[in-house]
Design a protein around this motif. Structure first.
Motif, PDB file in Angstrom:
ATOM      1  N   ASN A   1       0.865  -1.176   0.000  1.00 31.63           N
ATOM      2  CA  ASN A   1       0.000   0.000   0.000  1.00 31.63           C
ATOM      3  C   ASN A   1       0.904   1.230   0.000  1.00 31.63           C
ATOM      4  O   ASN A   1       1.517   1.582   1.001  1.00 31.63           O
ATOM      5  N   GLU A   2       0.993   1.869  -1.148  1.00 27.10           N
ATOM      6  CA  GLU A   2       1.871   3.027  -1.326  1.00 27.10           C
ATOM      7  C   GLU A   2       1.326   4.273  -0.627  1.00 27.10           C
ATOM      8  O   GLU A   2       2.073   5.021  -0.012  1.00 27.10           O
ATOM      9  N   MET A   3       0.034   4.509  -0.780  1.00 30.91           N
ATOM     10  CA  MET A   3      -0.555   5.738  -0.266  1.00 30.91           C
ATOM     11  C   MET A   3      -2.065   5.595  -0.220  1.00 30.91           C
ATOM     12  O   MET A   3      -2.675   5.104  -1.164  1.00 30.91           O
ATOM     13  N   THR A   4      -2.647   6.018   0.886  1.00 28.94           N
ATOM     14  CA  THR A   4      -4.094   6.149   0.993  1.00 28.94           C
ATOM     15  C   THR A   4      -4.354   7.554   1.516  1.00 28.94           C
ATOM     16  O   THR A   4      -3.752   7.953   2.515  1.00 28.94           O
ATOM     17  N   GLY A   5      -5.200   8.286   0.838  1.00 21.12           N
ATOM     18  CA  GLY A   5      -5.500   9.638   1.286  1.00 21.12           C
ATOM     19  C   GLY A   5      -6.856  10.111   0.806  1.00 21.12           C
ATOM     20  O   GLY A   5      -7.337   9.681  -0.247  1.00 21.12           O
ATOM     21  N   VAL A   6      -7.445  10.984   1.605  1.00 18.64           N
ATOM     22  CA  VAL A   6      -8.746  11.582   1.290  1.00 18.64           C
ATOM     23  C   VAL A   6      -8.630  13.084   1.510  1.00 18.64           C
ATOM     24  O   VAL A   6      -8.025  13.529   2.492  1.00 18.64           O
ATOM     25  N   ARG A   7      -9.217  13.847   0.612  1.00 17.50           N
ATOM     26  CA  ARG A   7      -9.211  15.306   0.780  1.00 17.50           C
ATOM     27  C   ARG A   7      -9.842  15.672   2.117  1.00 17.50           C
ATOM     28  O   ARG A   7     -10.811  15.048   2.569  1.00 17.50           O
ATOM     29  N   ALA A   8      -9.309  16.709   2.752  1.00 18.25           N
ATOM     30  CA  ALA A   8      -9.699  17.097   4.119  1.00 18.25           C
ATOM     31  C   ALA A   8     -11.208  17.246   4.290  1.00 18.25           C
ATOM     32  O   ALA A   8     -11.767  16.802   5.298  1.00 18.25           O
ATOM     33  N   ALA A   9     -11.886  17.836   3.334  1.00 19.44           N
ATOM     34  CA  ALA A   9     -13.328  18.085   3.460  1.00 19.44           C
ATOM     35  C   ALA A   9     -14.147  16.793   3.499  1.00 19.44           C
ATOM     36  O   ALA A   9     -15.311  16.814   3.900  1.00 19.44           O
ATOM     37  N   TYR A  10     -13.555  15.674   3.097  1.00 21.53           N
ATOM     38  CA  TYR A  10     -14.282  14.401   3.025  1.00 21.53           C
ATOM     39  C   TYR A  10     -13.856  13.407   4.104  1.00 21.53           C
ATOM     40  O   TYR A  10     -14.370  12.297   4.153  1.00 21.53           O
ATOM     41  N   ARG A  11     -12.943  13.790   4.952  1.00 22.46           N
ATOM     42  CA  ARG A  11     -12.432  12.866   5.973  1.00 22.46           C
ATOM     43  C   ARG A  11     -13.480  12.604   7.052  1.00 22.46           C
ATOM     44  O   ARG A  11     -14.396  13.383   7.239  1.00 22.46           O
ATOM     45  N   GLY A  12     -13.298  11.479   7.736  1.00 22.73           N
ATOM     46  CA  GLY A  12     -14.191  11.113   8.833  1.00 22.73           C
ATOM     47  C   GLY A  12     -15.468  10.438   8.383  1.00 22.73           C
ATOM     48  O   GLY A  12     -16.388  10.246   9.181  1.00 22.73           O
ATOM     49  N   ARG A  13     -15.536  10.044   7.123  1.00 25.10           N
ATOM     50  CA  ARG A  13     -16.745   9.403   6.588  1.00 25.10           C
ATOM     51  C   ARG A  13     -16.520   7.944   6.196  1.00 25.10           C
ATOM     52  O   ARG A  13     -17.381   7.329   5.580  1.00 25.10           O
ATOM     53  N   GLY A  14     -15.356   7.394   6.538  1.00 24.25           N
ATOM     54  CA  GLY A  14     -15.069   5.998   6.230  1.00 24.25           C
ATOM     55  C   GLY A  14     -14.609   5.750   4.805  1.00 24.25           C
ATOM     56  O   GLY A  14     -14.547   4.603   4.369  1.00 24.25           O
ATOM     57  N   ILE A  15     -14.253   6.787   4.079  1.00 25.01           N
ATOM     58  CA  ILE A  15     -13.868   6.638   2.675  1.00 25.01           C
ATOM     59  C   ILE A  15     -12.546   5.889   2.547  1.00 25.01           C
ATOM     60  O   ILE A  15     -12.391   5.035   1.670  1.00 25.01           O
ATOM     61  N   SER A  16     -11.592   6.152   3.426  1.00 27.77           N
ATOM     62  CA  SER A  16     -10.310   5.427   3.368  1.00 27.77           C
ATOM     63  C   SER A  16     -10.522   3.937   3.558  1.00 27.77           C
ATOM     64  O   SER A  16      -9.966   3.115   2.817  1.00 27.77           O
ATOM     65  N   ILE A  17     -11.308   3.574   4.547  1.00 27.81           N
ATOM     66  CA  ILE A  17     -11.583   2.159   4.793  1.00 27.81           C
ATOM     67  C   ILE A  17     -12.312   1.554   3.591  1.00 27.81           C
ATOM     68  O   ILE A  17     -11.988   0.445   3.154  1.00 27.81           O
ATOM     69  N   ALA A  18     -13.260   2.270   3.032  1.00 30.68           N
ATOM     70  CA  ALA A  18     -13.987   1.774   1.862  1.00 30.68           C
ATOM     71  C   ALA A  18     -13.043   1.547   0.684  1.00 30.68           C
ATOM     72  O   ALA A  18     -13.121   0.512   0.009  1.00 30.68           O
ATOM     73  N   MET A  19     -12.137   2.486   0.440  1.00 29.48           N
ATOM     74  CA  MET A  19     -11.204   2.341  -0.680  1.00 29.48           C
ATOM     75  C   MET A  19     -10.292   1.130  -0.473  1.00 29.48           C
ATOM     76  O   MET A  19     -10.044   0.370  -1.411  1.00 29.48           O
ATOM     77  N   LYS A  20      -9.792   0.971   0.747  1.00 30.64           N
ATOM     78  CA  LYS A  20      -8.895  -0.157   1.008  1.00 30.64           C
ATOM     79  C   LYS A  20      -9.646  -1.484   0.913  1.00 30.64           C
ATOM     80  O   LYS A  20      -9.119  -2.464   0.372  1.00 30.64           O
ATOM     81  N   ALA A  21     -10.889  -1.533   1.402  1.00 29.57           N
ATOM     82  CA  ALA A  21     -11.692  -2.752   1.290  1.00 29.57           C
ATOM     83  C   ALA A  21     -11.981  -3.055  -0.189  1.00 29.57           C
ATOM     84  O   ALA A  21     -11.865  -4.202  -0.634  1.00 29.57           O
ATOM     85  N   PHE A  22     -12.330  -2.032  -0.955  1.00 29.15           N
ATOM     86  CA  PHE A  22     -12.584  -2.173  -2.388  1.00 29.15           C
ATOM     87  C   PHE A  22     -11.332  -2.688  -3.095  1.00 29.15           C
ATOM     88  O   PHE A  22     -11.411  -3.533  -3.995  1.00 29.15           O
ATOM     89  N   GLY A  23     -10.169  -2.208  -2.681  1.00 33.34           N
ATOM     90  CA  GLY A  23      -8.899  -2.593  -3.294  1.00 33.34           C
ATOM     91  C   GLY A  23      -8.446  -4.011  -2.984  1.00 33.34           C
ATOM     92  O   GLY A  23      -7.528  -4.524  -3.633  1.00 33.34           O
ATOM     93  N   MET A  24      -9.076  -4.659  -2.018  1.00 29.92           N
ATOM     94  CA  MET A  24      -8.704  -6.041  -1.698  1.00 29.92           C
ATOM     95  C   MET A  24      -8.973  -6.975  -2.873  1.00 29.92           C
ATOM     96  O   MET A  24      -8.313  -8.008  -3.004  1.00 29.92           O
ATOM     97  N   ALA A  25      -9.908  -6.632  -3.735  1.00 30.88           N
ATOM     98  CA  ALA A  25     -10.165  -7.456  -4.917  1.00 30.88           C
ATOM     99  C   ALA A  25      -8.908  -7.526  -5.784  1.00 30.88           C
ATOM    100  O   ALA A  25      -8.529  -8.592  -6.262  1.00 30.88           O
TER     101      ALA A  25
END
Length: 171
Positions: free
Chosen positions: A112-136
Motif C-alpha cells: 500500500n503506497e498511499m491512501t489519502g482523502v481530501r480534508a473536506a471528506y475525511r471522517g466518513r469511512g472513505i479510506s476504509i472503503a477504498m482499502k476494502a474495495f482494493g482487496m479485490a
C-alpha cells in the motif's frame, strides 16, 4: 530509535470483507463512487489528476517534506515495476477526485503506497472503503499479504489499518 516507522501487514485470507462492505455501501449511498485508474483510463490527464490529489493528501503526512515533481512522480509511481492501474482505487464525488488508495505488486504481497482523502471528506469511512474495495486487486494479483508502513506520528492512518486487521510486521 533505529527504525521509527510502523510496519504493518495484513493476511489477505484473514481479511473480513463482509465486515467492511458497509463502508463501500455507505460511500455509494453518499454519492461517492469507487473505481480504479484502470476503469477510468490510465491516461496522461488522469495521471496528472492523481498526482495533484496525492500531493494534496500527502501534505498531512508527518515529516513528509517536499512532494515530488510531476516527472519524479511519474518515474516513482507509473514506471515502477509493480505498478498496475487496477491497484489504484479512486473515490469520486461526481467528477471530483476526492480520495485514492494506491498499491503496487511485489511477488507474493501488495504494498500500500498511499491512501489519502481530501480534508473536506475525511471522517466518513472513505479510506476504509477504498482499502476494502482494493482487496479485490490484491486477491486477483495472487498476493497473500498487504504491507504498508507509517510514520509513528500518523496515528489516524495506523489506527485505520489496524481496524482493517493489519498487525505489526516483523523485520
Amino acid at each position: 530509535m533505529s527504525d521509527p516507522w510502523v510496519k504493518l501487514e495484513l493476511d489477505i485470507a484473514q481479511f473480513d470483507a463482509p465486515c467492511f462492505e458497509k463502508y463501500v455501501t455507505r460511500c455509494g449511498a453518499d454519492g461517492i463512487r469507487l473505481t480504479t485508474l484502470a476503469e477510468l483510463g490510465d491516461t496522461p490527464a488522469h495521471r496528472r489528476v492523481l498526482y495533484e490529489l496525492n500531493k494534496e493528501c500527502s501534505a498531512d503526512i508527518p515529516e513528509r517534506g517536499e512532494f515530488y515533481s510531476f516527472d519524479e512522480y511519474v518515474e516513482r509511481r507509473f514506471a515502477a515495476a509493480g505498478y498496475d492501474p487496477r491497484g489504484v482505487v479512486i473515490a469520486l464525488d461526481g467528477d471530483t477526485w476526492i480520495g485514492m488508495a494506491a498499491t503496487s505488486r511485489h511477488g507474493d504481497f501488495v504494498f500500500n503506497e498511499m491512501t489519502g482523502v481530501r480534508a473536506a471528506y475525511r471522517g466518513r469511512g472513505i479510506s476504509i472503503a477504498m482499502k476494502a474495495f482494493g482487496m479485490a486487486f490484491a486477491r486477483e494479483s495472487g498476493a497473500t499479504k498487504v504491507r504498508t508502513f507509517h510514520h509513528p506520528a500518523n496515528a489516524n492512518a495506523i489506527a485505520m489499518n489496524r481496524r482493517l486487521g493489519f498487525v505489526d510486521a516483523e523485520g
